[in-house]
Design an enzyme around this catalytic site. Sequence first.
Site, short mmCIF file in Angstrom:
data_model
loop_
_atom_site.label_atom_id
_atom_site.label_comp_id
_atom_site.label_asym_id
_atom_site.label_seq_id
_atom_site.Cartn_x
_atom_site.Cartn_y
_atom_site.Cartn_z
N HIS A 57 0.85 -1.24 0.01
CA HIS A 57 -0.07 0.06 0.00
C HIS A 57 0.87 1.23 -0.12
O HIS A 57 1.62 1.63 0.92
CB HIS A 57 -0.93 0.10 1.25
CG HIS A 57 -1.96 1.13 1.27
ND1 HIS A 57 -3.32 0.99 0.99
CD2 HIS A 57 -1.68 2.47 1.16
CE1 HIS A 57 -4.00 2.03 1.00
NE2 HIS A 57 -3.06 3.28 1.09
N HIS A 59 1.60 5.23 -2.17
CA HIS A 59 0.92 6.40 -2.93
C HIS A 59 2.21 6.97 -3.70
O HIS A 59 2.65 8.00 -3.48
CB HIS A 59 0.29 7.58 -2.38
CG HIS A 59 -1.06 6.87 -1.61
ND1 HIS A 59 -2.18 7.28 -2.24
CD2 HIS A 59 -1.22 6.27 -0.51
CE1 HIS A 59 -3.27 6.63 -1.43
NE2 HIS A 59 -2.63 5.86 -0.47
N GLN A 152 -9.41 9.28 -5.40
CA GLN A 152 -9.21 10.24 -4.07
C GLN A 152 -10.28 11.21 -3.82
O GLN A 152 -10.70 11.13 -2.59
CB GLN A 152 -7.90 11.05 -4.20
CG GLN A 152 -7.53 11.97 -3.16
CD GLN A 152 -7.04 11.24 -2.01
OE1 GLN A 152 -5.62 10.94 -1.96
NE2 GLN A 152 -7.82 11.09 -0.84
N HIS A 210 -9.33 1.92 -0.18
CA HIS A 210 -9.18 2.53 1.19
C HIS A 210 -10.37 2.40 1.89
O HIS A 210 -11.46 2.75 1.27
CB HIS A 210 -9.01 3.94 0.97
CG HIS A 210 -7.47 4.34 0.64
ND1 HIS A 210 -7.01 3.67 -0.65
CD2 HIS A 210 -6.65 5.13 1.19
CE1 HIS A 210 -5.90 4.23 -0.48
NE2 HIS A 210 -5.42 4.98 0.32
N GLU A 213 -11.22 4.57 6.76
CA GLU A 213 -10.09 5.10 7.15
C GLU A 213 -10.35 6.48 8.03
O GLU A 213 -10.40 7.93 7.60
CB GLU A 213 -9.02 5.81 6.19
CG GLU A 213 -7.66 6.32 6.52
CD GLU A 213 -6.49 6.71 5.61
OE1 GLU A 213 -7.11 6.63 4.53
OE2 GLU A 213 -5.54 7.05 5.74
N ASP A 309 2.43 3.43 2.90
CA ASP A 309 1.45 4.36 2.53
C ASP A 309 1.85 5.48 1.81
O ASP A 309 1.66 5.97 0.97
CB ASP A 309 0.53 4.65 3.79
CG ASP A 309 -0.86 5.42 3.38
OD1 ASP A 309 -1.34 5.37 2.15
OD2 ASP A 309 -1.62 5.63 4.32
N TRP A 315 0.70 13.94 3.41
CA TRP A 315 0.19 13.40 4.61
C TRP A 315 0.96 13.05 5.80
O TRP A 315 0.83 12.73 6.97
CB TRP A 315 -0.57 12.04 4.30
CG TRP A 315 -1.71 12.52 3.47
CD1 TRP A 315 -2.96 12.56 3.88
CD2 TRP A 315 -1.76 12.53 2.07
NE1 TRP A 315 -3.58 12.80 2.90
CE2 TRP A 315 -3.12 12.75 1.79
CE3 TRP A 315 -0.86 12.16 0.83
CZ2 TRP A 315 -3.57 12.91 0.41
CZ3 TRP A 315 -1.43 12.27 -0.45
CH2 TRP A 315 -2.67 12.70 -0.55
FE FE2 Z 1 -3.37 5.16 1.46
#
Ligand code: FE2
Length: 426
Positions: A57, A59, A152, A210, A213, A309, A315
């Site tokens: 997982h 991005h 997203q 996802h 979350e 991630d 993030w």
């Molecule tokens: Fe994610």
Amino acid sequence: MLDLLITNATLPDGRTGMSIAVQGGRIAEVTAGLDAPAHEKLDAQGLLLAPHFVDPHFHMDATLSYGLPRVNESGTLLEGIALWGELKPLLKADALIERALAYCDWAVAKGLLAVRSHVDTSDPSLLAVDALLEVKRQVAPYLDLQLVAFPQDGVLRSAGGVDNLKRALDKGVDVVGGIPHFERTMADGAASVTLLMELAAERGKLVDMHCDESDDPLSRHIETLSAETWRLGMQGRVTGSHCTSMHSMDNYYVSKLLPLIAQSGVSVVSNPLINITLQGRHDTYPKRRGMTRVPELMAAGVNVAFGHDCVMDPWYGMGSGDMLEVAHMGLHVAQMTSQAGIRQCFEAVTANAARVMHLEGYGIEAGCDASFVLLQARDPVEAIRLRASRLKVFRKGRLLAETPAATAALHLPGREQATSWMIRKP
Ligand code: FE2
């Protein structure tokens, strides 16, 4: 004559003194004490030879963009999403590709040779999709990059969301993604799961959404995802990622949910570094950890893997592609401190993650790809404790990366000079 013979290796299952014979990029034999002629020989000196790390997982379209156009001041998931929204119109394909390739170099150096990356499909130009498809092509000789079409902004919430996602799949993106908890309502979220699952079934694709979350104890999308997996006969092909709300759910409800996930053959990917950072941000004290129920899911028979991630993106400002750091955080947050628990955390960044990605030829057995990492540690527990150096990284029998053994030279008053590297004598 073998291409490569590794001798005196310890394997993750505890076998010691093992020889691994490599021919034509594959493992020909795994036997204790074997010696045979080989073009190249490597004495592992009793250290751990593990199959390569797998990140299920990530991005990659956002990686290494930390600070562009500004940093995430609140540290929350929602500010991160808003910040990514500010960055998207400024993205240039060349810069995105350069950042992703730089990250892949970091990954290989850390023995991470397979990555499942979500790629945002919300932008109708599909700039990030095209860029990551190009990255996938360029890194193919040394890293398996699997792409997930990830809406997203919400596949139903954003205009053209479904069409954009379908066009990404048409271009060659491998897996169907989703973000039901970000749709406008719980009902829209459930509808998005059904729509995307039917799309994946129709096209014969794997699924990785996802899911839940948030810290909302009433978020129910992993339940819908599991039920849809069962209804459509897609057992073993579906993954729920994050699932952080399960941390806050009612225990009675979870006792019903866990068998549903297990029976549906849905894998769960937790992202310890990010979940511990982003969740619980609306709490005062006590602050929730916000990581899903990893040991309970494992005990129920669910395949659970850990993902990275994010690395240096809107993030999360930390990270280096080190899956041992991910496992280290995972075992702390989940309190999996028994020897068996620590070994399960090692499997969460190796074998379990490979199962999520449906990787073929993974493992240290005859017939598997000769893709493995020699670590400066004697077993998986020590590897996590030390975030051990990756002394040698091989893919299909070919040496891709080397890191010198870590050691400290000590100059202590009243003592002879010595070296130390935190390995306790057996
Ligand atoms: Fe994610």
